[in-house]
Design a protein around this motif. Structure first.
Motif, PDB file in Angstrom:
ATOM      1  N   GLU A 323     -19.214  21.504 -10.782  1.00 18.86           N
ATOM      2  CA  GLU A 323     -18.756  22.896 -10.767  1.00 18.86           C
ATOM      3  C   GLU A 323     -19.943  23.843 -10.910  1.00 18.86           C
ATOM      4  N   PRO A 324     -20.473  24.346  -9.794  1.00 18.41           N
ATOM      5  CA  PRO A 324     -21.571  25.312  -9.896  1.00 18.41           C
ATOM      6  C   PRO A 324     -21.026  26.661 -10.352  1.00 18.41           C
ATOM      7  N   THR A 325     -21.690  27.331 -11.303  1.00 16.62           N
ATOM      8  CA  THR A 325     -21.251  28.658 -11.731  1.00 16.62           C
ATOM      9  C   THR A 325     -22.229  29.725 -11.247  1.00 16.62           C
ATOM     10  N   GLY A 326     -23.260  29.324 -10.535  1.00 13.19           N
ATOM     11  CA  GLY A 326     -24.284  30.275 -10.130  1.00 13.19           C
ATOM     12  C   GLY A 326     -25.530  30.074 -10.950  1.00 13.19           C
ATOM     13  N   SER A 327     -25.425  30.424 -12.260  1.00 12.92           N
ATOM     14  CA  SER A 327     -26.603  30.266 -13.101  1.00 12.92           C
ATOM     15  C   SER A 327     -26.828  28.799 -13.469  1.00 12.92           C
ATOM     16  N   ASP A 328     -25.777  28.106 -13.782  1.00 14.54           N
ATOM     17  CA  ASP A 328     -25.875  26.684 -14.131  1.00 14.54           C
ATOM     18  C   ASP A 328     -24.848  25.914 -13.314  1.00 14.54           C
ATOM     19  N   THR A 329     -24.911  24.604 -13.462  1.00 16.12           N
ATOM     20  CA  THR A 329     -23.871  23.777 -12.852  1.00 16.12           C
ATOM     21  C   THR A 329     -23.303  22.874 -13.929  1.00 16.12           C
ATOM     22  N   PHE A 330     -21.974  22.798 -13.978  1.00 16.39           N
ATOM     23  CA  PHE A 330     -21.339  21.869 -14.898  1.00 16.39           C
ATOM     24  C   PHE A 330     -20.972  20.606 -14.134  1.00 16.39           C
TER      25      PHE A 330
END
Ligand SMILES: Nc1ncnc2c1ncn2[C@@H]1O[C@H](COP(=O)(O)OP(=O)(O)O)[C@@H](O)[C@H]1O
Ligand SMILES: [Mg+2]
Lengths: 377, 287
Positions: A323-330
């Protein structure tokens, strides 16, 4: 503030063994919280846990079944709401629909017989603090949600009270405005220095605003502490799960001795404890069961400086979700033994179904009793 | 879409039906109006639907001030005044008390308030006939028998159930946080009522006033049972007018009298009905 305090640490608002029953059912069970003068206490917890009940008891709308409330050492439990020198911002704003903005802000002074000239002066002062001067003649129906929120705060501010109470003040605003108003409330608190009790079910609001957080569950106080304490040393699994997003990873397994160290073991996986305590050793001595917890940001794709030298802190796990959030990826990993969510840098590519090597920062690991959920220090 | 294409068969049929119903309801009013402006002999000629050939307001003048009511030839005027001096205080008091009851029952809850409300509500369902004799006895004891004040009391007591119900339901939806905010601002029981609650009660006040005014003005039974010569209300007087004429039945005068008796309720509907719609619109804009 006119009250002088003997010492800095003396508590200003004392909630002392406060309990509330509705028709024999406990809505609040003997809660005790102290707030220092100028402190910002946030009551947080899921819906129905008794936050509003507690706030309404401080305000004086609900009589306490047991216990006492004191401000600056004096009990206010028997005083009428208007005599407690407390102002409240309501969840629905509760603006008087038939009065103008100025009328709303000035109503309290009107009932107390403050002369009109003085009233207008104070209304103007407050309006300029909150930048609502152009709205003073309007009716609440002609205001946007954010403007109503400001007026509701103006009505509280103009009283210059000993404490402010906020009941989920931002829950009716859209996400963007919520972030803006949150920042404004924080600035306002810094500027006025008045003690605040603030209710929310939003853990981010709690973390950003509070000097002290109280976590409630089903009317029972779970933990009181600074945001740092609540986040980094949750007293039990409820607090651990409630604070932080995504929720803390938790896995049930055993503590075992291994070559003079203590390992947390689940299935084929072993993670070495950073600085085990006496209680950890006792549990390891009988291979006892514990809940291991670690936040997503303490699992990463690279062995950072904080991990160097610690052996046994890496696991090879199969990716289940990215799950990419933009700043990080989970990334979430899943197998029959454990489920983990890790926060990794956004430039790292992970593919579902493949194995990744993940490093656990075991200095940030939490352990809980697997039955009671209590933190094992 | 143009309007012509909307005029389908169904729509035409609908308008036709509505038109027929409108005629059906308006015809009696038309007959009364037309014939109240005719001399009596023109009515006797038989065509009730025809417009007057010789317009005259004599029947109206007679109905208002000279017609025989019972034994006296006073016209309806004094009875109209009786009705006004009964209806106005009865409507105002029952509305105000209903509002206070609703306020207490929703915002100042007390132990057993549900039972109290249930009992008040029950009074709405007691048939008039049952209370007649006890009420007559009560009025006698209070020394109010046969007076306008006595009638005001009767209508006040009887109307309270409905007005309380109206206001209780309206105030139940009124946000309790507003009351709390006002309490925190130092406002007491009556200040909260007059400054916060009443100004927001426009629509329900209008509904209650229309309801109470129509019921009390149109009441015949209580008027016929409890009124004396100088407190007889309009409805009873109209009945006396119609039934007491010796010799010829002056239909034109009866029609004029009946319209006079209906006029105040009509005016209340027209005037406050408009205000009512405006109140609803204001609420809608508030969103
Ligand atoms: N007036 C009341 N009568 C009965 N039960 C109530 C009343 N107010 C609150 N409660 C109960 O007390 C509990 C706590 O409610 P509340 O304080 O409103 O929760 P929160 O604000 O945390 O969502 C809930 O279980 C609720 O149903
Ligand atoms: Mg609540």
């Amino acid at each position: 503030m006119s009250i002088s305090m003997n010492s800095k640490t003396q508590s200003f608002l004392e909630i002392d063994n406060l309990g509330k029953q509705y028709a024999g059912v406990d809505a609040l069970k003997s809660v005790s919280i102290d707030v220092e003068e100028g402190g910002f206490l946030v009551l947080v917890g899921p819906s129905g846990c008794g936050k509003s009940t507690l706030l309404n008891m401080i305000a004086g709308f609900e009589p306490a079944t047991t216990g006492d409330i004191r401000i600056a050492g004096k009990s206010i439990a028997d005083l009428h709401p208007s005599k407690r020198d407390i102002a409240m911002v309501f969840q629905s704003y509760a603006l008087y629909p038939n009065m103008s903005v100025a009328g709303n802000i000035g109503f309290g002074m009107e009932t107390r017989g403050v002369p009109k000239a003085e009233r207008l002066k104070k209304i103007d002062e407050v309006a300029s603090i909150l930048q609502i001067e152009p709205l003073l003649k309007r009716k609440p129906a002609q205001l946007s949600g954010g403007q109503r929120q400001r007026v509701a705060m103006g009505r509280a501010l103009v009283r210059d009270p000993q404490a402010f109470l906020f009941d989920e003040p931002l829950s009716n605003l859209d996400a963007r405005l919520r972030v803006d108003m949150r920042a404004e409330i924080k600035k306002l608190h810094a500027r006025l220095g008045t003690t605040i009790v603030y209710v929310t079910h939003d853990q981010i609001e709690a973390m950003t605003l509070a000097t002290k957080i109280a976590v409630l569950k089903l009317g029972e106080l779970q933990q009181v502490g600074t945001p740092d304490e609540i986040y980094n040393a949750p007293a039990n699994t409820f607090v651990a799960d409630f604070m932080g997003s995504p929720a803390m990873n938790r896995v049930t397994g055993q503590l075992e001795f291994s070559q003079g160290h203590i390992d947390f073991v689940v299935g084929p996986y072993r993670l070495r404890l950073h600085e085990p305590s006496e209680e950890h050793r006792e549990i390891a001595a009988r291979s006892g069961t514990v809940d291991f917890g670690i936040r997503a940001e303490n699992i990463s794709e690279e062995s950072g400086a904080e991990n160097t030298g610690a052996a046994g802190n890496a696991l090879s796990l199969q990716v289940d979700l990215v799950e990419p959030t933009g700043s990080d990826t989970f990334i979430s990993t899943k197998d029959e033994h454990a489920v983990f969510t890790a926060r990794i840098a956004n430039h790292v590519k992970a593919t579902v179904g493949e194995k990744v090597e993940l490093f656990f920062d075991m200095s940030k690991a939490h352990f809980f009793d697997s039955e009671s959920g209590r933190r094992i220090p | 879409m143009n309007s012509a294409s909307k005029l389908s068969f169904g729509r035409i049929a609908l308008y036709l039906v509505l038109f027929v119903f409108a005629i059906y309801y308006l015809l009696p009013l038309y007959v009364m109006l037309v014939n109240s402006f005719k001399p009596l002999d023109e009515i006797r000629q038989g065509d009730m639907l025809a417009l007057p050939q010789a317009w005259t307001i004599a029947p109206w003048a007679s109905a208002w001030s000279t017609a025989q009511i019972g034994v006296q030839a006073t016209g309806l005027k004094p009875y109209f005044m009786n009705s006004i001096s009964m209806v106005v205080p009865a409507v105002l008091l029952s509305t105000l008390l209903g509002a206070l009851n609703g306020y207490v029952l929703t915002k100042w809850r007390f132990k057993g308030d549900g039972i109290v409300f249930g009992l008040i509500l029950l009074s709405c369902f007691i048939p008039f006939q049952i209370v007649l004799i006890p009420m007559a006895r009560m009025l006698g004891i209070l020394g109010l028998a046969g007076t306008t004040s006595g009638l005001v009391l009767v209508h006040l007591v009887y109307g309270l159930g409905f007005t309380t119900l109206f206001f209780r339901n309206y105030y139940a939806a009124f946000p309790t946080e507003l009351i709390r905010a006002a309490q925190m601002d130092g406002a007491g029981f009556f200040r909260i009522f007059t400054r916060i609650l009443l100004p927001s009660s426009g629509p329900i006040i209008v509904v209650t006033v229309i309801w109470q005014f129509t019921n009390i003005w149109n009441d015949f039974l209580f008027g016929a049972s409890f009124a004396d010569v100088d407190s007889v209300p309009m409805t009873v007087a109209l009945n006396n007018l119609v039934s007491s004429s010796t010799g010829v039945k002056e239909y034109n005068v009866h029609f004029a009298g009946a319209i006079l008796a209906a006029l105040p309720t009509l005016i209340v509907y027209v005037v406050s009905g408009r205000y009512f719609v405006r109140g609803l619109m204001a609420g809608a804009v508030k969103g």
